[in-house]
Design a protein around this motif. Structure first.
Motif: not given
Length: 91
Positions: A34-59
């Protein structure tokens, strides 16, 4: 869809332990499903998406872009929230 890694991402992923790399690969698989799963960014980071997940109890944040033809997933960076966006802007 083909996954392309930037040199920054390769350098950051190289530092991970084996069990962390397994979790990272699962996160990338989720994005591929699901490529649309990440949050889209604005401003200087327009076009970039960020996916947040847990890796060993750390975001953990995974920055990526989709190519214009949507045939490539370009993974840009991975890391903790602290200075993540600031470092991403400087790339």
């Amino acid at each position: 869809m083909k996954v392309v890694q930037t040199s920054t991402f390769k350098h950051q992923a190289k530092k991970l332990y084996v069990n962390q790399k397994v979790i990272l690969n699962k996160a990338i698989q989720q994005i591929l499903l699901s490529p649309e799963i990440g949050e889209t960014k604005k401003g200087k980071l327009i076009g970039i998406r960020v996916y947040k997940f847990q890796m060993i109890n750390q975001l953990t944040l995974l920055a990526y872009e989709l190519s214009s033809d949507r045939m490539q997933l370009i993974v840009l960076a991975i890391g903790a929230h602290e200075n993540f966006y600031k470092n991403l802007e400087n790339k």
